[in-house]
Design a protein around this motif. Structure first.
Motif, mmCIF file in Angstrom:
data_model
loop_
_atom_site.group_PDB
_atom_site.id
_atom_site.type_symbol
_atom_site.label_atom_id
_atom_site.label_comp_id
_atom_site.label_asym_id
_atom_site.label_seq_id
_atom_site.Cartn_x
_atom_site.Cartn_y
_atom_site.Cartn_z
ATOM 1 N N SER A 201 47.924 35.508 37.633
ATOM 2 C CA SER A 201 47.108 36.683 37.953
ATOM 3 C C SER A 201 47.858 37.973 37.670
ATOM 4 O O SER A 201 47.322 38.901 37.058
ATOM 5 C CB SER A 201 46.674 36.633 39.423
ATOM 6 O OG SER A 201 45.898 37.779 39.759
ATOM 7 N N ARG A 202 49.107 38.033 38.068
ATOM 8 C CA ARG A 202 49.847 39.294 37.901
ATOM 9 C C ARG A 202 50.092 39.610 36.424
ATOM 10 O O ARG A 202 50.096 40.782 36.026
ATOM 11 C CB ARG A 202 51.143 39.256 38.714
ATOM 12 C CG ARG A 202 52.244 38.334 38.196
ATOM 13 C CD ARG A 202 53.280 39.074 37.389
ATOM 14 N NE ARG A 202 54.242 38.175 36.773
ATOM 15 C CZ ARG A 202 55.172 38.582 35.927
ATOM 16 N NH1 ARG A 202 55.284 39.847 35.594
ATOM 17 N NH2 ARG A 202 56.001 37.704 35.379
ATOM 18 N N LEU A 203 50.264 38.571 35.595
ATOM 19 C CA LEU A 203 50.459 38.823 34.172
ATOM 20 C C LEU A 203 49.177 39.331 33.510
ATOM 21 O O LEU A 203 49.222 40.204 32.636
ATOM 22 C CB LEU A 203 50.950 37.559 33.462
ATOM 23 C CG LEU A 203 52.443 37.275 33.555
ATOM 24 C CD1 LEU A 203 52.779 35.933 32.905
ATOM 25 C CD2 LEU A 203 53.266 38.394 32.915
ATOM 26 N N PHE A 204 48.020 38.789 33.932
ATOM 27 C CA PHE A 204 46.786 39.293 33.321
ATOM 28 C C PHE A 204 46.449 40.686 33.848
ATOM 29 O O PHE A 204 45.879 41.498 33.118
ATOM 30 C CB PHE A 204 45.624 38.328 33.535
ATOM 31 C CG PHE A 204 44.444 38.646 32.644
ATOM 32 C CD1 PHE A 204 44.581 38.664 31.268
ATOM 33 C CD2 PHE A 204 43.202 38.945 33.181
ATOM 34 C CE1 PHE A 204 43.517 38.988 30.427
ATOM 35 C CE2 PHE A 204 42.129 39.259 32.359
ATOM 36 C CZ PHE A 204 42.281 39.284 30.985
ATOM 37 N N VAL A 434 43.889 31.121 42.631
ATOM 38 C CA VAL A 434 44.686 32.258 42.176
ATOM 39 C C VAL A 434 46.152 31.846 42.160
ATOM 40 O O VAL A 434 46.655 31.297 43.147
ATOM 41 C CB VAL A 434 44.492 33.479 43.091
ATOM 42 C CG1 VAL A 434 45.417 34.626 42.656
ATOM 43 C CG2 VAL A 434 43.046 33.941 43.064
ATOM 44 N N TYR A 435 46.813 32.106 41.050
ATOM 45 C CA TYR A 435 48.230 31.768 40.911
ATOM 46 C C TYR A 435 49.043 33.027 40.623
ATOM 47 O O TYR A 435 48.641 33.860 39.826
ATOM 48 C CB TYR A 435 48.433 30.771 39.769
ATOM 49 C CG TYR A 435 47.747 29.435 39.986
ATOM 50 C CD1 TYR A 435 48.384 28.405 40.676
ATOM 51 C CD2 TYR A 435 46.453 29.204 39.501
ATOM 52 C CE1 TYR A 435 47.766 27.181 40.873
ATOM 53 C CE2 TYR A 435 45.819 27.982 39.696
ATOM 54 C CZ TYR A 435 46.479 26.976 40.381
ATOM 55 O OH TYR A 435 45.863 25.770 40.587
ATOM 56 N N PHE A 436 50.173 33.157 41.257
ATOM 57 C CA PHE A 436 51.163 34.200 40.987
ATOM 58 C C PHE A 436 50.577 35.612 41.160
ATOM 59 O O PHE A 436 50.322 36.332 40.202
ATOM 60 C CB PHE A 436 51.749 34.045 39.585
ATOM 61 C CG PHE A 436 52.443 32.739 39.364
ATOM 62 C CD1 PHE A 436 53.696 32.501 39.917
ATOM 63 C CD2 PHE A 436 51.846 31.723 38.628
ATOM 64 C CE1 PHE A 436 54.342 31.279 39.725
ATOM 65 C CE2 PHE A 436 52.475 30.502 38.425
ATOM 66 C CZ PHE A 436 53.731 30.284 38.988
ATOM 67 N N THR A 437 50.386 35.980 42.404
ATOM 68 C CA THR A 437 49.930 37.348 42.692
ATOM 69 C C THR A 437 51.069 38.351 42.613
ATOM 70 O O THR A 437 50.826 39.552 42.522
ATOM 71 C CB THR A 437 49.310 37.406 44.096
ATOM 72 O OG1 THR A 437 50.282 36.993 45.061
ATOM 73 C CG2 THR A 437 48.081 36.499 44.181
ATOM 74 N N ALA A 438 52.298 37.861 42.655
ATOM 75 C CA ALA A 438 53.474 38.721 42.525
ATOM 76 C C ALA A 438 54.421 38.137 41.501
ATOM 77 O O ALA A 438 54.396 36.930 41.228
ATOM 78 C CB ALA A 438 54.178 38.879 43.887
ATOM 79 N N ALA A 439 55.258 38.982 40.931
ATOM 80 C CA ALA A 439 56.204 38.536 39.901
ATOM 81 C C ALA A 439 57.265 37.633 40.521
ATOM 82 O O ALA A 439 57.932 38.031 41.477
ATOM 83 C CB ALA A 439 56.854 39.743 39.231
ATOM 84 N N PRO A 440 57.457 36.431 39.996
ATOM 85 C CA PRO A 440 58.474 35.505 40.548
ATOM 86 C C PRO A 440 59.858 35.810 39.988
ATOM 87 O O PRO A 440 60.304 35.200 39.017
ATOM 88 C CB PRO A 440 57.964 34.142 40.081
ATOM 89 C CG PRO A 440 57.285 34.434 38.774
ATOM 90 C CD PRO A 440 56.681 35.815 38.916
ATOM 91 N N SER A 441 60.553 36.725 40.625
ATOM 92 C CA SER A 441 61.907 37.044 40.159
ATOM 93 C C SER A 441 62.887 35.933 40.477
ATOM 94 O O SER A 441 63.989 35.870 39.915
ATOM 95 C CB SER A 441 62.395 38.353 40.785
ATOM 96 O OG SER A 441 62.356 38.283 42.197
ATOM 97 N N LYS A 442 62.495 35.020 41.392
ATOM 98 C CA LYS A 442 63.228 33.798 41.675
ATOM 99 C C LYS A 442 62.235 32.651 41.604
ATOM 100 O O LYS A 442 61.023 32.864 41.738
ATOM 101 C CB LYS A 442 63.898 33.858 43.046
ATOM 102 C CG LYS A 442 64.984 34.928 43.156
ATOM 103 C CD LYS A 442 65.630 34.913 44.529
ATOM 104 C CE LYS A 442 66.729 35.968 44.612
ATOM 105 N NZ LYS A 442 67.369 35.976 45.953
ATOM 106 N N PRO A 443 62.687 31.415 41.363
ATOM 107 C CA PRO A 443 61.747 30.293 41.228
ATOM 108 C C PRO A 443 60.759 30.211 42.373
ATOM 109 O O PRO A 443 61.127 30.204 43.541
ATOM 110 C CB PRO A 443 62.671 29.069 41.187
ATOM 111 C CG PRO A 443 63.928 29.604 40.599
ATOM 112 C CD PRO A 443 64.082 30.989 41.160
ATOM 113 N N ALA A 444 59.458 30.173 42.024
ATOM 114 C CA ALA A 444 58.379 30.145 43.009
ATOM 115 C C ALA A 444 58.090 28.715 43.406
ATOM 116 O O ALA A 444 57.082 28.127 43.019
ATOM 117 C CB ALA A 444 57.138 30.819 42.444
#
Length: 446
Positions: A201-204, A434-444
């Motif tokens: 989601s965050r990438l789109f 919904v997947y990845f609402t925030a940027a995974p700066s560490k492994p999610a």
């Protein structure tokens, strides 16, 4: 055009100066563009930073971004025979046992029955379906399908799974073979904790923001900005970012596939890579109450037309490496990089040479087994990439050649020795979430 030309000329000077007509200008114009590079480098980070801040803002900003790019329609000559889906091909959402993975185009073709709906496909079916559905050139489809079978599938049946294979083994989800980090709208394998196949989601959101700030469409400039921002994020946060050339080529080309294949009509001849087409084909459904994008089954929008003529391997590489890749260099292992020999034809010939270097990823056994795999792959590729077409020399294909493209396959982070992550997210696609609402700066991994 001047912005893209300057960046391309700065990071690929030999390609720009050696083939100025391919870059859209004369040598003199390109030299002028090189002088402006320093100023452009100062501007671009500010633009990216501003857009990313916008994406991370209020829900109404995302909704406003979407509303701001709605409504563009296809123009030019639309052939009624290019309207998709064709009669007899109906949309059907995938079931729980159907294999779907990181490639939205192939997922879509299976959802309509152009490919088997269970997601277990073979070489010939992929060539036929990609041509009928999106007018992908035979040479490009052959390269992609050959690597998919060789690296992720079964050589005897020439088949592979669109997502995860049985027991999460094989299939297109397998990392750094055909699937790659720095994807248009998927998270990196390591940062996604094995989830490299669901829409982020965050990438789109980021992609939509770039489109609104530009032409309002998902054209080459928008996708180059998306690539640049995603590459920066991966470089900064993914310690296992691995630039094995073939998946990196697929990664770069995938950004150009959005306008080239997902436009309504023929991109460059009146077709438009509009929000309605892109969001539907990649399965992004906006929730206006949250500003997030739910991942839904991929489908064509109403009144959608495929491109009117094939888009092949040389064109895909030319677009990818002159319009997308120069926005943010992730150095591959090509021997020709920095020389006048770095061009689309030689990259394709490098792919041929690289087969021996990838066989350890999928052939566990004797030299005879490896030789069989190489012979099969070359048999598929020689008609479209061999001496009779692009002129790739056969003398460099000896099994005794060193591993030209992939000398570090066994190092940590390489496909033979991938980082350890939880495997719970490595299965087939699960939709309507919904997947990845925030940027995974560490492994999610939670």
């Amino acid at each position: 055009m001047r912005f893209n030309l300057a960046i391309a000329g700065a990071v690929l000077p030999s390609l720009a100066l050696g083939f100025p007509q391919m870059m859209g200008g004369t040598k003199e114009e390109i030299l002028d563009m090189l002088k402006e590079r320093a100023e452009l480098e100062k501007r671009e980070p500010d633009l990216v930073s501003g857009l990313l801040n916008t994406v991370g803002g209020l829900v109404k900003t995302v909704v406003s971004d979407v509303d701001g790019i709605l409504g563009s329609v296809a123009g030019g000559l639309l052939n009624p025979n290019d309207k998709r889906p064709e009669p007899g091909y109906t949309f059907q959402a995938p079931g729980a046992g159907d294999s779907r993975g990181p490639c939205p185009g192939l997922n879509l073709l299976a959802n309509y029955g152009y490919l088997p709906r269970n997601g277990y496909v073979n070489f010939g079916q992929v060539l036929d379906a990609t041509a009928r559905g999106f007018n992908m050139g035979t040479d490009l489809a052959t390269v992609l399908a050959t690597f998919a079978v060789l690296a992720n599938g079964d050589l005897v049946t020439e088949s592979f799974y669109l997502g995860s294979g049985p027991g999460s083994v094989g299939g297109l989800n397998r990392h750094s073979t055909v699937e790659a980090d720095i994807s248009p709208n998927r998270e990196d394998y390591y940062l996604g904790c094995g989830d490299n196949h669901h829409l982020s989601s965050r990438l789109f959101q980021q992609n939509v923001a770039f489109a609104k700030a530009g032409s309002g469409k998902f054209d080459m400039q928008t996708m180059a900005q998306q690539y640049s921002a995603s590459a920066d994020f991966s470089k900064a946060n993914n310690p296992f970012l691995y630039a094995f050339p073939f998946p990196q080529i697929v990664s770069v080309a995938a950004f150009s596939f959005y306008p080239a294949f997902f436009s309504n009509g023929t991109f460059g001849a009146g077709g438009v890579p509009n929000y309605e087409s892109i969001s539907s084909i990649i399965g992004a459904k906006l929730d206006r109450s949250t500003g997030q994008f739910s991942y839904v089954p991929e489908r064509w929008p109403e009144n959608w037309y495929r491109r009117s003529y094939p888009y092949g391997a040389v064109q895909a590489l030319t677009d990818g490496f002159t319009q997308i890749y120069p926005s943010n260099i992730v150095v591959p292992l090509f021997a020709q990089l920095g020389t006048a020999n770095f061009n689309a034809t030689n990259i394709l010939c490098d792919i041929l040479q690289g087969f021996r270097s990838i066989t350890p990823l999928i052939v566990a056994g004797t030299e005879k087994d490896a030789g069989t795999a190489i012979s099969w792959a070359l048999g598929k590729l020689d008609p479209v990439l061999g001496i009779g077409s692009l002129g790739c020399p056969s003398s460099v294909l000896s099994p005794d050649q060193p591993d030209i493209l992939f000398p570090s396959a066994s190092q940590t982070g390489g496909p033979i020795n991938s980082p350890s992550v939880q495997a719970s997210k490595a299965g087939n696609n699960v939709y309507n979430k919904v997947y990845f609402t925030a940027a995974p700066s560490k492994p999610a991994c939670s």
